[in-house]
Motif scaffolding. Structure first.
Motif, PDB file in Angstrom:
ATOM      1  N   ARG A 117       0.941  -1.042   0.097  1.00  0.00           N
ATOM      2  CA  ARG A 117      -0.194  -0.047   0.216  1.00  0.00           C
ATOM      3  C   ARG A 117       0.913   1.103  -0.129  1.00  0.00           C
ATOM      4  O   ARG A 117       1.542   1.714   0.853  1.00  0.00           O
ATOM      5  N   PRO A 118       0.973   1.816  -1.061  1.00  0.00           N
ATOM      6  CA  PRO A 118       1.958   3.086  -1.133  1.00  0.00           C
ATOM      7  C   PRO A 118       1.671   4.029  -0.271  1.00  0.00           C
ATOM      8  O   PRO A 118       0.437   4.447   0.079  1.00  0.00           O
ATOM      9  N   ARG A 119       2.537   4.762   0.267  1.00  0.00           N
ATOM     10  CA  ARG A 119       2.738   5.919   1.039  1.00  0.00           C
ATOM     11  C   ARG A 119       1.957   7.208   0.336  1.00  0.00           C
ATOM     12  O   ARG A 119       2.368   7.102  -0.922  1.00  0.00           O
ATOM     13  N   LEU A 120       1.863   8.074   0.894  1.00  0.00           N
ATOM     14  CA  LEU A 120       1.322   9.543   0.395  1.00  0.00           C
ATOM     15  C   LEU A 120       2.869  10.109  -0.107  1.00  0.00           C
ATOM     16  O   LEU A 120       3.812   9.610   0.394  1.00  0.00           O
ATOM     17  N   PRO A 121       2.804  11.026  -1.129  1.00  0.00           N
ATOM     18  CA  PRO A 121       4.054  11.479  -1.398  1.00  0.00           C
ATOM     19  C   PRO A 121       4.614  12.398  -0.604  1.00  0.00           C
ATOM     20  O   PRO A 121       3.915  12.547   0.658  1.00  0.00           O
ATOM     21  N   LYS A 122       6.027  12.486  -0.414  1.00  0.00           N
ATOM     22  CA  LYS A 122       6.743  13.111   0.617  1.00  0.00           C
ATOM     23  C   LYS A 122       6.327  14.381   1.022  1.00  0.00           C
ATOM     24  O   LYS A 122       6.244  14.722   2.480  1.00  0.00           O
ATOM     25  N   ASN A 123       5.956  15.242   0.158  1.00  0.00           N
ATOM     26  CA  ASN A 123       5.790  16.759   0.299  1.00  0.00           C
ATOM     27  C   ASN A 123       4.338  16.926   0.564  1.00  0.00           C
ATOM     28  O   ASN A 123       3.705  17.928   0.489  1.00  0.00           O
ATOM     29  N   ALA A 124       3.311  15.699   0.823  1.00  0.00           N
ATOM     30  CA  ALA A 124       1.890  15.962   0.789  1.00  0.00           C
ATOM     31  C   ALA A 124       1.335  16.271   2.075  1.00  0.00           C
ATOM     32  O   ALA A 124       2.290  16.136   3.186  1.00  0.00           O
ATOM     33  N   ARG A 125       0.544  17.198   2.382  1.00  0.00           N
ATOM     34  CA  ARG A 125       0.078  17.531   3.514  1.00  0.00           C
ATOM     35  C   ARG A 125      -1.552  17.176   3.433  1.00  0.00           C
ATOM     36  O   ARG A 125      -2.167  17.338   2.785  1.00  0.00           O
ATOM     37  N   VAL A 126      -1.952  16.528   4.782  1.00  0.00           N
ATOM     38  CA  VAL A 126      -3.126  16.069   5.037  1.00  0.00           C
ATOM     39  C   VAL A 126      -3.847  17.107   5.686  1.00  0.00           C
ATOM     40  O   VAL A 126      -3.661  17.616   7.011  1.00  0.00           O
TER      41      VAL A 126
END
Length: 741
Positions: free
Chosen positions: A648-657
């Motif tokens: 299950r791939p993680r969110l992109p490194k620079n992504a903000r939730v």
């Protein structure tokens, strides 16, 4: 001196490491028992189909150990440098060829000259195939089969006539043409047919209608042969005439039955037999064959014999003999493949035949050259694919890599938020599922269909992480093949097994929940059915006319009875709840938590142990064996390999939730425009008061006792509310004194 072979462990499986072609030369010599695979199907492998066809020397659509060894030996024989093989290059350097490859070097030079290539020191697979295609399109195939389109214009009609007479033969380019065996057979058949035609005048004694007359004689022969035999019988034994007549009783019994009478009449001779062996046409019986014999007399017998009154036995035998000879001649004529060329056979030029033979020989002379082109293509394909194929056959390290794909992998499945990296082609799902169901790996069978109606196929995908509960037949996803093409994917079958240790531990609770929910749903359905039946029965009884003298009525089950029953049920539920609460009062929070943990441990630990054993036994070899592979060793699915296959791939490194629920703000705006629903606070207040009253009533004694002990109420009030013995101020009643005996 070659370096020793190195065996590495991949996920618990010991496999020989083959990093270079030089090591491969040594690796193919190890015993077959140390090969990971001993046979595999051609279908489902992601490599050049021509390479697989070259390796599969027996053409059975499977590659075995001996065939791979032979391929490696063939490459070793023709190559003196393995740099291209190590690099898996499809460009062959001509100076890498050994002395045994001199012929291939010469052919490569011819092809490069034909293509006007700037670099004459190397030749690529594309150049070989382009030049070979150009040669075949020019009609040069090296098999001696020449298509009419590549013949000179004057020879094409003759070639087409020959092709129409004999079975079709096709050259390597798939084009129909003529070859030397066809020309040789034509010469033989032509000579035989010319001799046969020379006999025509002597055999066809009756002119142009000889064949027609012979067929008419052949048709009527059974009748007349029988008649002339009867004549011989009467001549030898005159009293036999009586036996050839019908008995009166048979005739009498057949009267009135048309079919029976027809059978009786068919037993009569065609005419009265004469001892002299002559058939008088005027004395023919008017039986079933009368019309046929009369037409034969007019069309055949009278024109050929000249006798209008009779047909004697000797004349009939002469006609039969000539008819046999004519039909035999015609049969040989019709069996000749050149029967359609009878009219043009004398006009065929021998020089044209010789020109056709010369064209076929010229094409056949190219056989060695074009065979060398095939061998050159074979060698380039071996240089490109042999090392990679061996690393997917003798050992399978690519299964444990993220940057490389194994040859048997079909692509990646995206389903339910997970990425399933391993997918194997399935040609027979029933047989494959029968094998994988014996293992402990959760397997999905997925139908892959192209979006634009292209090729569709089915794959088996192992699920190695997450939970199997959300995987079900009919669930849709997206499939990407190894070349990145996108397909629609639909799950068609699930072999369900625990995917993780936590799932195996919680699976009993899920099953219990499913069991309870099914039982509750069943009870609810049964209750609804019972209620419907009761209402229907009550309605039916209410509509029946009352009898004149009714029996004494039973106690009415009207609203009062319903209320009484509801009260009893409510009191029972309340008493049960009160009992549970009373028992729980004696337990502390720690006791409750401990009991819950013990119950959970009793259920989860055995399930977890069993699940752990199943997870340790997961074997990917069953996935390949179901697709036709023959494997020597297991491919155990370790924890690391499971994490590699299902991710299950993680969110992109620079992504903000942003955790703000956008739906809430949308609903607030939407509700501003909606009409407000009517509310009834009084009803909810009444329901709350009823529930509060019921709870207070059920727990009235503990509450009153607590209030009395704390002196919140007067003693008289406590005495009146509490039962004797329960009030702190009212002692329990003394038992009655026993009387003295």
């Amino acid at each position: 001196m070659t370096s020793p072979l190195v065996y590495r462990r991949y996920g618990g499986s010991l496999q020989v490491s083959i990093p270079s072609f030089e090591v491969l030369v040594e690796a193919v010599r190890i015993p077959e028992t140390q090969w990971l695979a001993t046979a595999c199907p051609l279908e489902g492998l992601n490599c050049d189909p021509r390479f697989l066809a070259f390796v599969d020397t027996d053409g059975n659509k499977r590659i075995r150990v001996a065939e791979l060894r032979a391929a490696v030996e063939h490459a070793v024989k023709l190559l003196k440098s393995y740099q291209g093989a190590d690099a898996a290059s499809d460009v062959l350097a001509l100076d890498a060829l050994s002395e045994a490859g001199v012929k291939l070097r010469d052919v490569a030079g011819i092809l490069l000259e034909t293509l006007k290539a700037a670099d004459r020191t190397r030749i690529s697979l594309e150049q070989v195939r382009t030049s070979e295609k150009a040669l075949r399109e020019a009609g040069q195939n090296g098999d001696g089969i020449v298509a009419p389109a590549f013949l000179p214009e004057p020879l094409r009609p003759l070639a087409q006539k020959l092709m129409a007479c004999f079975p079709e033969v096709k050259n390597r380019a798939g084009q129909a043409g003529v070859d030397l065996p066809m020309l040789q057979r034509f010469r033989e058949e032509r000579s035989a047919l010319l001799v046969h035609l020379a006999e025509k005048a002597s055999v066809l004694a009756w002119g142009e209608r000889s064949v027609e007359h012979a067929r008419r004689i052949q048709e009527i022969r059974p009748l007349l042969d029988t008649y002339f035999l009867q004549c011989r019988l009467v001549a030898a034994q005159p009293e036999a005439v009586t036996s050839l007549k019908l008995e009166a009783g048979r005739v009498q019994g057949a009267l009135g039955d048309t079919q029976a009478l027809a059978r009786v009449v068919s037993e009569l001779p065609v005419a009265p037999p004469e001892p002299g062996g002559a058939l008088r046409w005027s004395r023919l019986y008017r039986g079933q064959s009368f019309e046929k014999l009369d037409a034969f007399r007019k069309d055949v017998a009278v024109p050929l014999t000249g006798d209008m009154a009779t047909l004697v036995d000797t004349a009939w035998r002469d006609l039969s003999a000539k008819a046999d000879a004519i039909l035999a001649w015609q049969s040989r004529m019709e069996a000749s493949p050149l029967r359609g060329l009878v009219e043009v056979l004398p006009t065929l030029s021998e020089s044209e035949l010789e020109a056709l033979e010369a064209a076929c020989r010229a094409d056949l002379a190219l056989k060695d050259k074009l065979d060398a082109v095939d061998e050159l293509e074979r060698l380039i394909l071996y240089q490109r694919w042999l090392l990679m194929f061996a690393n997917n056959f003798i050992s399978m390290p690519d299964l444990y890599q993220t940057k490389r794909r194994a040859l048997m992998e079909k692509g990646t499945l995206i389903l339910g938020g997970w990425r399933f990296r391993l997918a194997v082609l399935v040609t027979n799902r029933a047989a494959h599922a029968a094998l994988t169901s014996q293992g402990t790996t959760c397997t999905l069978y997925v139908h892959v269909a192209a979006k634009e109606g292209g090729e569709s196929y089915e794959v088996a995908v192992p699920a190695t992480r997450g939970r199997s509960g959300g995987l079900m037949a009919g669930k849709r996803g997206v499939f990407y093949d190894v070349e990145g093409r996108e397909y629609d994917a639909v799950v068609t079958q699930v072999i369900r097994q625990p995917v993780s240790l936590w799932e195996s531990m919680t699976m009993p609770f899920e099953r219990i929940g499913q069991f309870v929910s099914k039982k509750i749903e069943g009870m609810a359905a049964a209750g609804e059915k019972s209620l419907d039946e009761t209402l229907e029965k009550s309605y039916a009884q209410g509509t029946v006319v009352a009898p004149a003298a009714p029996a004494p009525a039973a106690p009415a089950a009207g609203p009062g009875g319903f209320i009484a029953a509801a009260g009893i049920a409510f009191a029972a539920v309340g008493s049960s709840l009160a009992f549970i609460v009373t028992q729980m009062k004696s337990l502390t929070v720690f006791d409750v938590i401990s009991a819950a943990m013990v119950v959970a441990a009793v259920v989860m630990l055995p399930s977890g142990l069993l699940g752990w054993l199943k997870l340790r036994k997961r074997n990917l070899a069953l996935l390949l064996e179901g697709s036709g592979w023959a494997l020597n060793d297991k491919l155990m699915l370790t924890r690391d390999l499971a994490a590699l296959i299902t991710r299950r791939p993680r969110l992109p490194k620079n992504a903000r939730v942003d955790r703000t629920d956008v739906l809430h703000s949308v609903l607030v705006k939407a509700r501003e425009d909606d009409e407000e629903e009517p509310r009834s606070p009084g009803m909810w207040l009444a329901i709350g008061l009823v529930i509060l009253f019921v709870l207070l009533w059920q727990f009235r004694e503990p509450i009153i006792r607590e209030a009395c002990s704390r002196r919140w109420m007067a003693g008289a009030t406590c005495d009146s509310l509490m039962t004797p013995g329960s009030s702190p101020t009212v002692p329990p009643a003394a038992p009655p004194a026993q009387q003295a005996p």
